[in-house]
Design a protein around this motif. Structure first.
Motif, mmCIF file in Angstrom:
data_model
loop_
_atom_site.group_PDB
_atom_site.id
_atom_site.type_symbol
_atom_site.label_atom_id
_atom_site.label_comp_id
_atom_site.label_asym_id
_atom_site.label_seq_id
_atom_site.Cartn_x
_atom_site.Cartn_y
_atom_site.Cartn_z
ATOM 1 N N ILE A 33 60.627 62.386 27.188
ATOM 2 C CA ILE A 33 60.950 63.711 27.706
ATOM 3 C C ILE A 33 60.667 64.699 26.591
ATOM 4 C CG2 ILE A 33 62.773 65.251 28.501
ATOM 5 C CD1 ILE A 33 64.147 62.843 29.711
ATOM 6 N N LYS A 34 59.896 65.726 26.905
ATOM 7 C CA LYS A 34 59.581 66.763 25.927
ATOM 8 C C LYS A 34 59.950 68.105 26.534
ATOM 9 C CE LYS A 34 55.869 68.473 23.009
ATOM 10 N NZ LYS A 34 54.461 68.327 22.606
ATOM 11 N N MET A 35 60.793 68.863 25.812
ATOM 12 C CA MET A 35 61.212 70.186 26.271
ATOM 13 C C MET A 35 60.812 71.198 25.217
ATOM 14 S SD MET A 35 65.016 69.507 27.670
ATOM 15 C CE MET A 35 65.411 67.789 27.751
ATOM 16 N N LYS A 36 60.290 72.311 25.676
ATOM 17 C CA LYS A 36 59.856 73.352 24.760
ATOM 18 C C LYS A 36 60.257 74.697 25.331
ATOM 19 C CE LYS A 36 55.798 74.276 21.987
ATOM 20 N NZ LYS A 36 54.383 73.973 21.788
ATOM 21 N N LYS A 37 60.917 75.500 24.506
ATOM 22 C CA LYS A 37 61.300 76.838 24.957
ATOM 23 C C LYS A 37 60.100 77.753 24.834
ATOM 24 C CE LYS A 37 66.095 76.878 23.428
ATOM 25 N NZ LYS A 37 67.048 77.589 22.605
ATOM 26 N N MET B 263 66.076 54.630 31.562
ATOM 27 C CA MET B 263 65.648 55.867 32.194
ATOM 28 C C MET B 263 66.865 56.771 32.372
ATOM 29 S SD MET B 263 62.862 57.122 33.593
ATOM 30 C CE MET B 263 62.432 58.462 34.621
ATOM 31 N N LEU B 264 66.718 58.029 32.044
ATOM 32 C CA LEU B 264 67.806 58.986 32.190
ATOM 33 C C LEU B 264 67.994 59.387 33.642
ATOM 34 C CD1 LEU B 264 67.104 61.389 29.208
ATOM 35 C CD2 LEU B 264 68.971 59.785 29.413
ATOM 36 N N LYS B 265 69.225 59.655 34.006
ATOM 37 C CA LYS B 265 69.524 60.139 35.345
ATOM 38 C C LYS B 265 69.267 61.641 35.393
ATOM 39 C CE LYS B 265 73.013 56.626 36.052
ATOM 40 N NZ LYS B 265 74.418 56.320 36.212
ATOM 41 N N VAL B 266 69.141 62.177 36.587
ATOM 42 C CA VAL B 266 68.854 63.599 36.770
ATOM 43 C C VAL B 266 69.941 64.456 36.131
ATOM 44 C CG1 VAL B 266 68.556 65.419 38.483
ATOM 45 C CG2 VAL B 266 67.521 63.201 38.873
ATOM 46 N N GLN B 267 71.202 64.092 36.298
ATOM 47 C CA GLN B 267 72.309 64.862 35.721
ATOM 48 C C GLN B 267 72.221 64.882 34.194
ATOM 49 O OE1 GLN B 267 74.349 66.872 37.216
ATOM 50 N NE2 GLN B 267 75.414 67.410 35.342
ATOM 51 N N GLU B 268 71.856 63.747 33.599
ATOM 52 C CA GLU B 268 71.727 63.686 32.140
ATOM 53 C C GLU B 268 70.579 64.567 31.658
ATOM 54 O OE1 GLU B 268 73.353 59.172 31.291
ATOM 55 O OE2 GLU B 268 71.308 59.418 32.032
ATOM 56 N N ILE B 269 69.494 64.599 32.418
ATOM 57 C CA ILE B 269 68.366 65.466 32.064
ATOM 58 C C ILE B 269 68.779 66.925 32.170
ATOM 59 C CG2 ILE B 269 66.034 66.191 32.732
ATOM 60 C CD1 ILE B 269 65.560 63.267 33.620
ATOM 61 N N TYR C 299 62.496 63.358 23.417
ATOM 62 C CA TYR C 299 63.372 62.198 23.553
ATOM 63 C C TYR C 299 62.539 61.045 24.095
ATOM 64 C CZ TYR C 299 67.121 59.193 25.303
ATOM 65 O OH TYR C 299 67.947 58.131 25.550
ATOM 66 N N GLU C 300 62.528 59.919 23.374
ATOM 67 C CA GLU C 300 61.819 58.728 23.816
ATOM 68 C C GLU C 300 62.788 57.566 23.884
ATOM 69 O OE1 GLU C 300 57.985 57.812 22.019
ATOM 70 O OE2 GLU C 300 58.018 59.804 21.099
#
Length: 170
Positions: free
Chosen positions: A31-35, A1-7, A24-25
């Motif tokens: 985690i899915k990011m979309k502009k 699991m990613l940390k908040v700072q890494e996210i 990112y899986e």
């Protein structure tokens, strides 16, 4: 699991890059990011002018009106950004980032910056730190000369090959 700072760092990297979507899986986490592409919509309402010559106005002649016009028209317009006027930098050496990471101008938040405009540097002078994946990489000047301009801001995410400093070689 990613940390908040890494996210947060991932969000900054995606935001400053040219990609529109990032997924990112890892170990069952996704985690899915979309502009979102923003555009400015401007509405224009045309004004219909009817001119009556002075002679007709006195005679009270009937006034002709123009054909009906669609009242609202949408125009999509991209935001305008002005390109800064740049001086001739062909004779200056560019110190570039060797990696993607976070630019730091000083060794710690409470310390003075390594260099600023006007600072004399030698080939092995440390000019900044680029932090990538929790590793702090000291960046050297690569050339003897004088710092003309610092192109990155402290804490800014930088890309591979992005110019960080302009140096006037000796």
């Amino acid at each position: 699991m990613l940390k908040v700072q890494e996210i947060r760092e991932l969000i900054k990297l995606v935001d400053q890059s040219s990609i529109d979507e990032f997924v990112y899986e890892n170990e069952g986490s996704k985690i899915k990011m979309k502009k979102s592409v923003t555009s400015v919509v401007t509405t224009v309402q045309p004004v219909v002018h009817t001119e009556v010559p002075a002679a007709q106005a006195v005679q009270a002649a009937p006034v002709q009106t123009a054909a009906p016009v669609t009242p609202v028209q949408e125009i999509k317009q991209e935001p305008v950004t002005e390109a800064p006027v740049q001086a001739d930098t062909s004779n200056l050496h560019k110190i570039t980032s060797p990696m993607v990471g976070t630019f730091y101008a000083s060794p710690s938040p409470d310390a003075d910056v390594y260099v600023k405009a006007g600072t004399k540097v030698s080939k092995d002078s440390i000019v900044c730190i680029v932090e990538a994946m929790k590793l702090f990489n000291e960046i050297e000047a690569e050339v003897n000369g004088e710092i003309v301009e610092v192109l990155a801001k402290d804490g800014q995410l930088v890309e591979y090959g992005q110019p960080l400093f302009l140096v006037k070689p000796e």
